[in-house]
Design a protein around this motif. Sequence first.
Motif, short mmCIF file in Angstrom:
data_model
loop_
_atom_site.label_atom_id
_atom_site.label_comp_id
_atom_site.label_asym_id
_atom_site.label_seq_id
_atom_site.Cartn_x
_atom_site.Cartn_y
_atom_site.Cartn_z
N CYS A 132 0.87 -1.15 0.04
CA CYS A 132 -0.04 -0.15 0.08
C CYS A 132 0.92 1.25 -0.04
CB CYS A 132 -0.95 0.05 1.28
SG CYS A 132 -2.17 -1.42 1.20
N GLU A 133 2.12 1.16 0.54
CA GLU A 133 2.98 2.43 0.56
C GLU A 133 3.28 2.79 -1.00
OE1 GLU A 133 3.91 3.68 3.51
OE2 GLU A 133 2.37 2.37 4.48
N ASP A 134 3.32 2.15 -1.79
CA ASP A 134 3.67 2.46 -3.38
C ASP A 134 2.59 2.44 -4.12
OD1 ASP A 134 6.24 2.63 -2.79
OD2 ASP A 134 6.59 0.23 -2.73
N HIS A 135 1.20 2.10 -3.75
CA HIS A 135 -0.10 1.94 -4.74
C HIS A 135 -1.20 2.65 -3.65
CE1 HIS A 135 2.31 -1.42 -5.71
NE2 HIS A 135 1.62 -1.17 -6.78
N LYS A 136 -0.96 4.07 -3.19
CA LYS A 136 -1.83 4.87 -2.34
C LYS A 136 -3.16 5.23 -2.93
CE LYS A 136 1.81 6.88 0.48
NZ LYS A 136 2.62 8.09 0.83
N ILE A 137 -3.14 5.30 -4.28
CA ILE A 137 -4.50 5.63 -4.99
C ILE A 137 -5.30 4.84 -4.97
CG2 ILE A 137 -5.60 6.51 -7.22
CD1 ILE A 137 -4.05 8.70 -5.65
N GLU A 138 -4.73 3.37 -5.30
CA GLU A 138 -5.55 2.05 -5.61
C GLU A 138 -6.07 1.85 -4.06
OE1 GLU A 138 -2.42 2.38 -6.73
OE2 GLU A 138 -2.07 1.12 -8.21
N THR A 139 -5.35 1.92 -2.84
CA THR A 139 -5.81 1.97 -1.64
C THR A 139 -6.64 2.87 -1.16
OG1 THR A 139 -3.49 0.96 -1.06
CG2 THR A 139 -4.93 1.74 0.86
N ILE A 140 -6.85 4.02 -1.69
CA ILE A 140 -7.90 5.14 -1.34
C ILE A 140 -9.18 4.62 -1.97
CG2 ILE A 140 -8.68 7.24 -1.68
CD1 ILE A 140 -5.87 8.28 -1.46
N ARG A 141 -9.09 4.10 -3.18
CA ARG A 141 -10.20 3.76 -3.91
C ARG A 141 -11.30 2.75 -3.37
NH1 ARG A 141 -7.15 3.96 -10.01
NH2 ARG A 141 -7.65 6.11 -10.27
N VAL A 142 -10.40 1.68 -2.73
CA VAL A 142 -10.95 0.52 -2.04
C VAL A 142 -11.35 0.72 -0.79
CG1 VAL A 142 -10.81 -1.88 -1.65
CG2 VAL A 142 -9.83 -1.03 -3.83
N SER A 175 1.36 3.02 8.89
CA SER A 175 1.63 2.54 7.49
C SER A 175 0.37 3.11 6.79
CB SER A 175 1.20 1.12 7.63
OG SER A 175 -0.17 0.58 8.08
N TYR A 176 0.46 3.18 5.46
CA TYR A 176 -0.67 3.85 4.67
C TYR A 176 -1.98 3.18 4.99
CZ TYR A 176 -2.70 7.10 1.52
OH TYR A 176 -3.48 8.20 0.75
N TYR A 177 -1.94 1.65 4.96
CA TYR A 177 -3.05 0.85 5.16
C TYR A 177 -3.77 1.23 6.24
CZ TYR A 177 -5.60 -3.27 6.70
OH TYR A 177 -6.49 -3.96 7.03
N SER A 178 -3.00 1.26 7.45
CA SER A 178 -3.59 1.57 8.82
C SER A 178 -4.15 3.02 8.75
CB SER A 178 -2.57 1.39 10.01
OG SER A 178 -2.45 0.31 10.07
N TYR A 179 -3.48 4.00 7.85
CA TYR A 179 -4.12 5.43 7.78
C TYR A 179 -5.44 5.51 7.19
CZ TYR A 179 -4.15 10.54 5.98
OH TYR A 179 -4.38 11.52 5.92
N THR A 180 -5.62 4.62 6.30
CA THR A 180 -6.80 4.64 5.42
C THR A 180 -7.80 4.23 6.44
OG1 THR A 180 -6.42 2.70 4.29
CG2 THR A 180 -5.82 4.80 3.23
#
Length: 309
Positions: free
Chosen positions: A77-87, A140-145
């Motif tokens: 998720c650190e390198d795929h932030k837009i995809e992580t936000i979308r889902v 982590s960006y995962y936890s952030y979202t």
Amino acid sequence: MVSSNGNHAEPTFLVFGKSGWIGGLVGDLLKQQGAKFEFATARLEDRAGVLADVERVKPTHVLNAAGLTGRPNVDWCEDHKIETIRVNVLGMLNLADICFSKGIHLTTYATGCIFHYDKDFPENSGKGFKEEDKPNFTGSYYSYTKAMVESLLSEYPNILVLRVRMPIVGDLLYPRNFITKIIKYDKIVNIPNSMTVLPELLPYSIEMARRGLTGIMNYTNPGAISHNEIMELYKQYIDPEFKWSNFTIEEQAKVIKAPRSNNLLDTKRIEGEFPQILGIRESLIKHVFEPNATHADKVRAEVRQMRGR
């Protein structure tokens, strides 16, 4: 839900996450229970598709196990932030808003990896984060979202948010099982954590949906268990010659992209609903280690092969 003749209608479940780990297990459980259910076909970020699934199935309850964690782990998720936000953000809000507009109860399998030990919640203090506590981990960006969307979901009166942590199943060879992950390594950190033993807790989640529970639920077994304690159980039940060593969080940070959450969650709410719930150690022994001990030779051989031993 009550039918026009005054009788309680049979619940109809719509399950998101058919191709995922927890979603598949939820479907298996509903099938075993003889429940009326269907899997969704749409991805969460496709609002029109989600709405079409809801209108097609006409569920009384939605169970959501869809989401983006990244493969092989949350570092993705650190390198795929837009995809992580979308889902994890837009997609989750699509589903929440549609269920609210249709008057449907929604249970979502979320995460408890949004907290970490600090001066107010010290490691080994026995003080756990409660449902109403605000997330304090965004490493982590995962936890952030996930922390962001939990706050937004709490405004909806029809949603039950289950905080899953380090999920565990009985199959010690299943790659996404938390125990399977750590027994493959020669070095591990040794920190006590709350964890979710799925064979015990998944049936509770379906019952929670039937009861119409809402709000946030710390969805873990009571207590915490350390990585070393799990390794000792593996050594005791499966492989007496098993060896490992520890490294520090600072040393771990050199081999991962994002920090990991470590915490203890307070479980008074889930214990109030299910007084029979087992503590984490007892649950692991009953649902994982004792069953695997009956075929320890096979497990031991395959784990040694995974470790290159």
